[in-house]
Design a protein around this motif. Structure first.
Motif, PDB file in Angstrom:
ATOM      1  N   GLU A 192       0.854  -1.182   0.000  1.00 19.49           N
ATOM      2  CA  GLU A 192       0.000   0.000   0.000  1.00 19.49           C
ATOM      3  C   GLU A 192       0.887   1.228   0.000  1.00 19.49           C
ATOM      4  O   GLU A 192       2.004   1.211   0.451  1.00 19.49           O
ATOM      5  CB  GLU A 192      -0.889   0.017   1.247  1.00 19.49           C
ATOM      6  CG  GLU A 192      -1.785  -1.197   1.351  1.00 19.49           C
ATOM      7  CD  GLU A 192      -2.091  -1.547   2.787  1.00 19.49           C
ATOM      8  OE1 GLU A 192      -1.656  -0.795   3.677  1.00 19.49           O
ATOM      9  OE2 GLU A 192      -2.722  -2.581   3.006  1.00 19.49           O
ATOM     10  N   ASP A 232      -3.019   2.137  -3.041  1.00 21.25           N
ATOM     11  CA  ASP A 232      -2.573   2.454  -4.393  1.00 21.25           C
ATOM     12  C   ASP A 232      -3.159   1.534  -5.454  1.00 21.25           C
ATOM     13  O   ASP A 232      -3.040   1.784  -6.634  1.00 21.25           O
ATOM     14  CB  ASP A 232      -1.037   2.439  -4.486  1.00 21.25           C
ATOM     15  CG  ASP A 232      -0.453   1.066  -4.172  1.00 21.25           C
ATOM     16  OD1 ASP A 232      -1.201   0.212  -3.669  1.00 21.25           O
ATOM     17  OD2 ASP A 232       0.749   0.868  -4.416  1.00 21.25           O
ATOM     18  N   ARG A 233      -3.798   0.448  -5.043  1.00 24.43           N
ATOM     19  CA  ARG A 233      -4.483  -0.382  -6.029  1.00 24.43           C
ATOM     20  C   ARG A 233      -5.801  -0.839  -5.424  1.00 24.43           C
ATOM     21  O   ARG A 233      -5.888  -1.136  -4.233  1.00 24.43           O
ATOM     22  CB  ARG A 233      -3.634  -1.598  -6.431  1.00 24.43           C
ATOM     23  CG  ARG A 233      -3.375  -2.608  -5.321  1.00 24.43           C
ATOM     24  CD  ARG A 233      -2.619  -3.825  -5.870  1.00 24.43           C
ATOM     25  NE  ARG A 233      -2.447  -4.842  -4.863  1.00 24.43           N
ATOM     26  CZ  ARG A 233      -3.362  -5.743  -4.547  1.00 24.43           C
ATOM     27  NH1 ARG A 233      -4.537  -5.725  -5.157  1.00 24.43           N
ATOM     28  NH2 ARG A 233      -3.124  -6.650  -3.620  1.00 24.43           N
ATOM     29  N   GLY A 253      -8.745  -0.409  -3.508  1.00 20.81           N
ATOM     30  CA  GLY A 253      -8.842   0.606  -2.457  1.00 20.81           C
ATOM     31  C   GLY A 253     -10.231   0.916  -1.972  1.00 20.81           C
ATOM     32  O   GLY A 253     -10.378   1.598  -0.974  1.00 20.81           O
ATOM     33  N   ASP A 303     -13.433   5.535  -2.368  1.00 20.68           N
ATOM     34  CA  ASP A 303     -13.099   4.620  -3.453  1.00 20.68           C
ATOM     35  C   ASP A 303     -11.638   4.208  -3.481  1.00 20.68           C
ATOM     36  O   ASP A 303     -11.259   3.335  -4.256  1.00 20.68           O
ATOM     37  CB  ASP A 303     -13.505   5.227  -4.803  1.00 20.68           C
ATOM     38  CG  ASP A 303     -12.914   6.619  -5.016  1.00 20.68           C
ATOM     39  OD1 ASP A 303     -12.101   7.069  -4.170  1.00 20.68           O
ATOM     40  OD2 ASP A 303     -13.266   7.256  -6.019  1.00 20.68           O
ATOM     41  N   HIS A 304     -10.793   4.792  -2.623  1.00 21.93           N
ATOM     42  CA  HIS A 304      -9.392   4.360  -2.563  1.00 21.93           C
ATOM     43  C   HIS A 304      -8.842   4.349  -1.141  1.00 21.93           C
ATOM     44  O   HIS A 304      -7.665   4.534  -0.920  1.00 21.93           O
ATOM     45  CB  HIS A 304      -8.500   5.233  -3.467  1.00 21.93           C
ATOM     46  CG  HIS A 304      -8.533   6.690  -3.130  1.00 21.93           C
ATOM     47  ND1 HIS A 304      -9.409   7.561  -3.732  1.00 21.93           N
ATOM     48  CD2 HIS A 304      -7.810   7.432  -2.257  1.00 21.93           C
ATOM     49  CE1 HIS A 304      -9.213   8.792  -3.254  1.00 21.93           C
ATOM     50  NE2 HIS A 304      -8.246   8.720  -2.353  1.00 21.93           N
ATOM     51  N   ASP A 353      -4.790   5.729   2.235  1.00 17.33           N
ATOM     52  CA  ASP A 353      -5.028   5.673   0.796  1.00 17.33           C
ATOM     53  C   ASP A 353      -4.302   4.469   0.228  1.00 17.33           C
ATOM     54  O   ASP A 353      -3.099   4.305   0.457  1.00 17.33           O
ATOM     55  CB  ASP A 353      -4.539   6.959   0.115  1.00 17.33           C
ATOM     56  CG  ASP A 353      -5.384   8.163   0.484  1.00 17.33           C
ATOM     57  OD1 ASP A 353      -6.619   8.013   0.525  1.00 17.33           O
ATOM     58  OD2 ASP A 353      -4.824   9.236   0.746  1.00 17.33           O
ATOM     59  N   ASP A 408     -14.102  -1.018  -7.326  1.00 13.60           N
ATOM     60  CA  ASP A 408     -12.776  -1.638  -7.251  1.00 13.60           C
ATOM     61  C   ASP A 408     -12.419  -1.844  -5.780  1.00 13.60           C
ATOM     62  O   ASP A 408     -11.610  -1.111  -5.210  1.00 13.60           O
ATOM     63  CB  ASP A 408     -11.749  -0.736  -7.942  1.00 13.60           C
ATOM     64  CG  ASP A 408     -10.451  -1.476  -8.257  1.00 13.60           C
ATOM     65  OD1 ASP A 408     -10.386  -2.694  -7.990  1.00 13.60           O
ATOM     66  OD2 ASP A 408      -9.515  -0.838  -8.764  1.00 13.60           O
ATOM     67  N   PRO A 460     -12.765  12.511  -3.675  1.00 13.85           N
ATOM     68  CA  PRO A 460     -12.994  11.068  -3.800  1.00 13.85           C
ATOM     69  C   PRO A 460     -14.476  10.747  -3.752  1.00 13.85           C
ATOM     70  O   PRO A 460     -15.301  11.554  -3.306  1.00 13.85           O
ATOM     71  CB  PRO A 460     -12.259  10.502  -2.585  1.00 13.85           C
ATOM     72  CG  PRO A 460     -12.242  11.622  -1.598  1.00 13.85           C
ATOM     73  CD  PRO A 460     -12.131  12.878  -2.399  1.00 13.85           C
ATOM     74  N   ALA A 494      -1.787   7.414  -2.242  1.00 16.41           N
ATOM     75  CA  ALA A 494      -2.088   7.755  -3.621  1.00 16.41           C
ATOM     76  C   ALA A 494      -1.749   9.213  -3.855  1.00 16.41           C
ATOM     77  O   ALA A 494      -1.809  10.041  -2.950  1.00 16.41           O
ATOM     78  CB  ALA A 494      -3.568   7.511  -3.900  1.00 16.41           C
ATOM     79  N   GLN A 525     -10.995  -2.903  -2.128  1.00 19.09           N
ATOM     80  CA  GLN A 525      -9.687  -3.265  -1.582  1.00 19.09           C
ATOM     81  C   GLN A 525      -9.686  -4.695  -1.057  1.00 19.09           C
ATOM     82  O   GLN A 525      -8.686  -5.392  -1.145  1.00 19.09           O
ATOM     83  CB  GLN A 525      -9.308  -2.286  -0.473  1.00 19.09           C
ATOM     84  CG  GLN A 525      -8.024  -2.617   0.269  1.00 19.09           C
ATOM     85  CD  GLN A 525      -6.781  -2.410  -0.586  1.00 19.09           C
ATOM     86  OE1 GLN A 525      -6.852  -1.815  -1.652  1.00 19.09           O
ATOM     87  NE2 GLN A 525      -5.641  -2.900  -0.114  1.00 19.09           N
TER      88      GLN A 525
END
Length: 418
Positions: A60, A109-110, A112, A89-90, A107, A134, A70, A63, A136
């Protein structure tokens, strides 16, 4: 590893107290943090087939600063309404209510997306569920996050999506579409399973007072609520409404229950011990969707928010009630809530004309979703919007009427400096 967006500090999160720092509750009720079995133990004990050892936390990182706000997936207050959590969302963010400020953010990075963030008062333990386009984490898992270690230290897996989570210092309650699981916090042992009617909103409430646990959830019939008194091992069913239950709230001690149905016109307050109806108040005459209900700490007031864009505060006149809570009213407090001017002929005209109306109101944007809680300052209400709005308002307990706005923030603004 996840890192704080604030400046480095030797304490991984100086804004969070460890559970042992909590002085306002009995230390015997605090959960132990060692949630994983040791490597030589069976990671899936028979007492809890849903428990699994956690995979290594994925890498992690913070971001980059987003150009736009967000997307907000979830907002909820902690148990004493002194903080609130936002799933985005992240990642997720934690805010203090008074004074208003961001405590910290995570936050990822992928992926999330965090669809549920449940705090445990102000300690370092959180329950997370993935959400959004998306996620986490898988939406059928509850991840137990330890912010002192900046990682997940345990997880609970299920066969369907998790709708909500409730935490106490001694229990974890996980709500699925038609089932609720109650776990012991210390070892994640499964203690109880409850079948419910279809519950897409994950409705569930638990008392937060030290000692006995009271849990409220939908029953198996439309309009019915189920009350579990774990100390006395009693179950009480209350037919609260003719229509589907859409919202309810418990007082801190679990003695009082406020309920609202899909009609959204009336809110009813029940005694959870015997199921008796204590009071009925009217939000309005037309149908509305009730988003949240909240008792004040002394159970003297009840706040209600709906899609009509108005937050209402009602005066509660509960005699007797739970021991240890003073609901007596001083000379400056209102004796009654406003009634219709035609209430003197309530035996002749429809019930509407004898209804009990709110003492105070605050106007918001109609159609938006807001949740409410009472602030720690006297006669104040905190309102959170799914659009990122934070309001603090004050009501006059004697004269009532429109509340006064004391404060406003947009907690999702990327340029906001805390």
């Amino acid at each position: 590893m996840a890192t704080l967006s604030a400046s480095p500090s030797p304490n991984p999160n100086p804004n969070f107290r460890s559970p042992t720092d909590q002085t306002d509750h009995d230390p015997e009720s605090l959960p132990h943090m060692e949630l994983h079995p040791s490597s030589d133990q069976d990671p899936t004990p028979n007492s809890n087939p849903n428990f699994h050892a956690v995979l290594p936390t994925p890498p992690e990182a913070i971001a980059p600063a987003a150009a736009a706000a967000p997307s907000l997936l979830h907002i909820s207050f902690n148990q004493d309404h002194g903080c609130f959590a936002a799933g985005i969302d992240h990642g997720f963010r934690i805010y203090n209510c008074d004074p208003f400020r961001e405590i910290f953010r995570r936050d990822f990075d992928r992926g999330g997306g965090i669809g549920v963030v449940e705090m445990l008062f102000r300690c370092n333990i959180l329950a997370l569920v993935g959400g959004g386009p998306d996620p986490q984490y898988p939406p059928n898992k509850v991840m137990i996050w330890d912010d002192h270690q900046s990682r997940c230290i345990g997880e609970l897996s299920f066969r369907s999506e998790v709708r909500s989570v409730r935490l106490r210092r001694d229990r974890i309650v996980v709500v699925l579409e038609q089932k609720i699981f109650v776990y012991n916090f210390a070892d994640l042992k499964l203690l109880h399973q409850i079948e419910t009617i279809v519950n897409p909103k994950g409705l569930c409430a638990v008392s937060q007072g030290v000692g006995s646990l009271v849990l409220v959830c939908p029953g198996l019939q439309k309009g019915q609520v189920r009350v579990e008194h774990y100390a006395s091992k009693r179950t009480k069913f209350i037919m609260a409404h003719d229509s589907r239950i859409v919202c309810f709230a418990l007082s801190q001690d679990g003695q009082l229950l406020a309920t609202a149905s899909s009609k959204g016109t009336l809110v009813r307050i029940f005694n959870t011990v015997d199921g008796s109806l204590l009071q009925e108040v009217r939000r309005g005459a037309d149908r509305a969707e009730i988003y949240s209900l909240a008792f004040s700490s002394n159970a003297q007031w009840l706040a209600v928010s709906s899609d009509k864009g108005t937050v209402h505060v009602f005066s509660l006149k509960i005699n007797g009630g739970s021991p240890g809570i003073d609901r007596s009213q001083s000379a400056s407090d209102p004796v009654t809530s406003p009634h219709s001017s035609l209430s003197f002929i309530k035996g002749v005209l429809p019930k509407y004309f004898s209804s009990e109306w709110s003492v105070a109101q605050f106007r918001l944007v109609e159609g938006s979703q807001y949740i409410v809680a009472f602030g720690h300052q006297k006669n104040t209400v905190v309102i959170l919007g799914i659009d990122g709005s934070f309001y603090r308002c004050q009501f006059d307990p004697v004269n009532g009427g429109e509340m006064t706005q004391l404060e406003y923030h947009n907690f999702l603004k990327p340029e906001a400096a805390f």
